[in-house]
Enzyme design. Structure first.
Site, PDB file in Angstrom:
ATOM      1  N   ASN A  12      -5.813   6.327   8.948  1.00 49.24           N
ATOM      2  CA  ASN A  12      -4.585   6.790   8.307  1.00 49.24           C
ATOM      3  C   ASN A  12      -4.764   6.557   6.817  1.00 49.24           C
ATOM      4  OD1 ASN A  12      -2.004   7.163   7.328  1.00 49.24           O
ATOM      5  ND2 ASN A  12      -1.096   5.436   8.443  1.00 49.24           N
ATOM      6  N   LYS A  14      -2.845   7.375   4.489  1.00 52.26           N
ATOM      7  CA  LYS A  14      -1.573   7.162   3.783  1.00 52.26           C
ATOM      8  C   LYS A  14      -1.548   7.992   2.495  1.00 52.26           C
ATOM      9  CE  LYS A  14      -1.171   2.774   6.101  1.00 52.26           C
ATOM     10  NZ  LYS A  14      -0.630   1.420   6.139  1.00 52.26           N
ATOM     11  N   HIS A  99       5.604   6.242  11.999  1.00 53.58           N
ATOM     12  CA  HIS A  99       4.925   5.112  11.361  1.00 53.58           C
ATOM     13  C   HIS A  99       5.986   4.209  10.731  1.00 53.58           C
ATOM     14  CE1 HIS A  99       2.515   2.730   8.630  1.00 53.58           C
ATOM     15  NE2 HIS A  99       1.476   3.046   9.362  1.00 53.58           N
ATOM     16  N   GLU A 101       6.129   2.772   8.010  1.00 57.91           N
ATOM     17  CA  GLU A 101       6.432   3.066   6.599  1.00 57.91           C
ATOM     18  C   GLU A 101       7.405   4.238   6.490  1.00 57.91           C
ATOM     19  OE1 GLU A 101       2.341   3.248   5.323  1.00 57.91           O
ATOM     20  OE2 GLU A 101       2.192   1.095   5.677  1.00 57.91           O
ATOM     21  N   GLU A 169       1.814  -0.969  16.357  1.00 55.96           N
ATOM     22  CA  GLU A 169       1.505  -1.501  15.041  1.00 55.96           C
ATOM     23  C   GLU A 169       2.573  -2.515  14.634  1.00 55.96           C
ATOM     24  OE1 GLU A 169      -1.221   1.366  12.682  1.00 55.96           O
ATOM     25  OE2 GLU A 169       0.855   1.848  12.245  1.00 55.96           O
ATOM     26  N   GLY A 175      -1.493  -3.860   6.654  1.00 52.35           N
ATOM     27  CA  GLY A 175      -1.883  -4.066   5.264  1.00 52.35           C
ATOM     28  C   GLY A 175      -1.810  -5.505   4.790  1.00 52.35           C
ATOM     29  N   SER A 214      -4.263  -4.071  10.156  1.00 54.38           N
ATOM     30  CA  SER A 214      -5.365  -4.894   9.640  1.00 54.38           C
ATOM     31  C   SER A 214      -6.610  -4.888  10.536  1.00 54.38           C
ATOM     32  CB  SER A 214      -4.888  -6.332   9.380  1.00 54.38           C
ATOM     33  OG  SER A 214      -3.907  -6.328   8.352  1.00 54.38           O
TER      34      SER A 214
END
Ligand code: PGA
Length: 252
Positions: A12, A14, A99, A101, A169, A175, A214
């Site tokens: 991904n 991003k 996702h 985010e 996730e 991250g 991660s």
């Protein structure tokens, strides 16, 4: 009981990547041996601006290209949005929906995520549906109930092993360099498998369940060996070919 499925490792990117970065993508695709592509499916979910060029570069190789989000509608007055049909037209075969985010930055709830997953199917794309608890939810002992609630709300009726992948996730692992223990991942993946099997029967048994958050070359083998983990969704480590290939080697 889990059935054997071909794993998927999806990167991904991003909001990263310019045309110049297609060279790095080229190195990635070139680094996937035919033996490796027999044992694991690979994909990069690119920013919308790069999908066309990346799909062109990927043609004839084993790497698939995906988008990172889509609007529920096929077209219309939605300035700045991209539809699943547009992603497909540009060369994508999959799209990430839900996702964390997107859920956080754009306030997307489970209903919206489910509508996007159905849009993906309508356009003939594989929907990669993301779920995962926050740190606060895990600390409160609610990880399993949060994931279950997100699965029930975000995975629409009609999901099959061919049209849907679910990615677990944990938000706190994205991250941050932090990862759950293998035991914690196993507990959540087992619960997801039980939920999806109860709802979709054999399709739920065979649906690929990815772990994301991660994932790096150093921890990939351990995480990918967990029961009911059928691959990974990789953010930061998918930007560099050495790292991405290093993760794929968990399946060599
Ligand atoms: P990360 O991101 O690998 O950089 O933690 C994963 C993701 O958000 O899909």
């Amino acid at each position: 009981m889990s059935v054997t499925v071909k794993p998927l490792v999806a990167g991904n990117w991003k909001m990263n990547g310019l045309l110049a970065d297609l060279e790095e993508f080229g190195r990635m695709s070139a680094g996937i041996s035919s033996a490796l592509s027999q044992s694991v499916d690979t994909m990069i979910c690119a920013p919308a601006t790069l999908i066309g060029a990346m799909a062109g570069k990927a043609a004839g190789g084993s790497m698939a290209i995906g988008g990172q989000d889509c609007h529920p509608d096929a077209s219309g007055a939605h300035t700045g949005d991209v539809s699943a049909e547009m992603l497909r037209d540009a060369g994508a075969t999959a799209v990430i929906v839900g996702h964390s985010e997107r859920r956080t930055d754009h306030g997307e709830g489970d209903d919206k995520v489910a509508a996007k997953a159905m849009a993906a199917w309508r356009a003939g794309l594989l929907a990669i549906i993301c779920v995962g608890e926050t740190e606060k939810e895990r600390k409160a002992g609610n990880a399993l109930s949060v994931v279950e609630r997100q699965l029930n709300g975000s995975v629409p009726d009609g999901a099959t092993a061919a049209n849907t992948v679910v990615a677990y996730e944990p938000v706190w692992a994205i991250g941050t360099g932090l990862t759950p223990t293998a035991g914690d991942v196993e507990e959540v993946h087992k619960a997801m498998r039980a939920n999806l099997s109860a709802r979709f029967g054999g399709e739920g048994e065979a649906m690929r369940l990815l772990y994301g958050g991660s994932v790096k070359p150093a921890n990939a083998a351990e995480l990918m060996a967990v029961t009911d983990v059928n691959g990974a969704l990789v953010g930061g480590a998918s930007l560099k070919s050495d790292d991405f290939i290093g993760i794929l080697k968990a399946y060599a």
